[in-house]
Design a protein around this motif. Sequence first.
Motif, PDB file in Angstrom:
ATOM      1  N   MET A   1       4.273 -21.131 -12.338  1.00  0.00           N
ATOM      2  CA  MET A   1       4.916 -22.426 -12.280  1.00  0.00           C
ATOM      3  C   MET A   1       6.364 -22.292 -11.830  1.00  0.00           C
ATOM      4  O   MET A   1       6.851 -23.092 -11.067  1.00  0.00           O
ATOM      5  N   LEU A   2       7.043 -21.259 -12.331  1.00  0.00           N
ATOM      6  CA  LEU A   2       8.437 -21.047 -11.961  1.00  0.00           C
ATOM      7  C   LEU A   2       8.559 -20.691 -10.484  1.00  0.00           C
ATOM      8  O   LEU A   2       9.457 -21.183  -9.800  1.00  0.00           O
ATOM      9  N   ARG A   5       8.157 -23.904  -8.427  1.00  0.00           N
ATOM     10  CA  ARG A   5       9.364 -24.748  -8.444  1.00  0.00           C
ATOM     11  C   ARG A   5      10.494 -24.122  -7.645  1.00  0.00           C
ATOM     12  O   ARG A   5      11.210 -24.825  -6.929  1.00  0.00           O
ATOM     13  N   ALA A   6      10.663 -22.820  -7.760  1.00  0.00           N
ATOM     14  CA  ALA A   6      11.723 -22.138  -7.020  1.00  0.00           C
ATOM     15  C   ALA A   6      11.484 -22.232  -5.513  1.00  0.00           C
ATOM     16  O   ALA A   6      12.415 -22.485  -4.743  1.00  0.00           O
ATOM     17  N   ALA A   7      10.239 -22.056  -5.098  1.00  0.00           N
ATOM     18  CA  ALA A   7       9.915 -22.138  -3.672  1.00  0.00           C
ATOM     19  C   ALA A   7      10.153 -23.551  -3.147  1.00  0.00           C
ATOM     20  O   ALA A   7      10.758 -23.735  -2.087  1.00  0.00           O
ATOM     21  N   ARG A   8       9.680 -24.547  -3.875  1.00  0.00           N
ATOM     22  CA  ARG A   8       9.899 -25.935  -3.441  1.00  0.00           C
ATOM     23  C   ARG A   8      11.382 -26.270  -3.383  1.00  0.00           C
ATOM     24  O   ARG A   8      11.845 -26.925  -2.453  1.00  0.00           O
ATOM     25  N   HIS A  46      -2.136 -25.792  -2.889  1.00  0.00           N
ATOM     26  CA  HIS A  46      -2.680 -24.472  -3.212  1.00  0.00           C
ATOM     27  C   HIS A  46      -1.867 -23.787  -4.296  1.00  0.00           C
ATOM     28  O   HIS A  46      -0.724 -24.138  -4.537  1.00  0.00           O
ATOM     29  N   PRO A  47      -2.450 -22.749  -4.923  1.00  0.00           N
ATOM     30  CA  PRO A  47      -1.685 -21.941  -5.879  1.00  0.00           C
ATOM     31  C   PRO A  47      -0.496 -21.275  -5.166  1.00  0.00           C
ATOM     32  O   PRO A  47      -0.546 -21.052  -3.956  1.00  0.00           O
ATOM     33  N   PRO A  48       0.561 -20.937  -5.912  1.00  0.00           N
ATOM     34  CA  PRO A  48       1.789 -20.434  -5.290  1.00  0.00           C
ATOM     35  C   PRO A  48       1.611 -19.229  -4.356  1.00  0.00           C
ATOM     36  O   PRO A  48       2.197 -19.211  -3.276  1.00  0.00           O
ATOM     37  N   LEU A  49       0.821 -18.242  -4.730  1.00  0.00           N
ATOM     38  CA  LEU A  49       0.687 -17.065  -3.870  1.00  0.00           C
ATOM     39  C   LEU A  49      -0.043 -17.380  -2.571  1.00  0.00           C
ATOM     40  O   LEU A  49       0.326 -16.885  -1.508  1.00  0.00           O
TER      41      LEU A  49
END
Length: 74
Positions: A1-2, A5-8, A46-49
């Motif tokens: 989740m972190l 949020r950091a990527a966005r 999609h999931p973060p990775l």
Amino acid sequence: MLLDRAARGAIIAYRYTLSPFLHLVGVRCRHEPTCSAYALEAFAKHPPLKAARLTAKRLGNCRPGGTWGYDPVP
């Protein structure tokens, strides 16, 4: 989740700080939707990775001889 949020946050920061200056010197995205819009949509779907992998692949195509045109998020 972190990571998500950091990527966005980084993408949004890029869109409002660096991107306008790049447009002033004539640098434009070769794809539709733009790479930053693609990345935001990828992180929403999609999931973060997987989103990071899709975004990296898309950014790798933004080069001379790379792809161009309409390229939606799968």
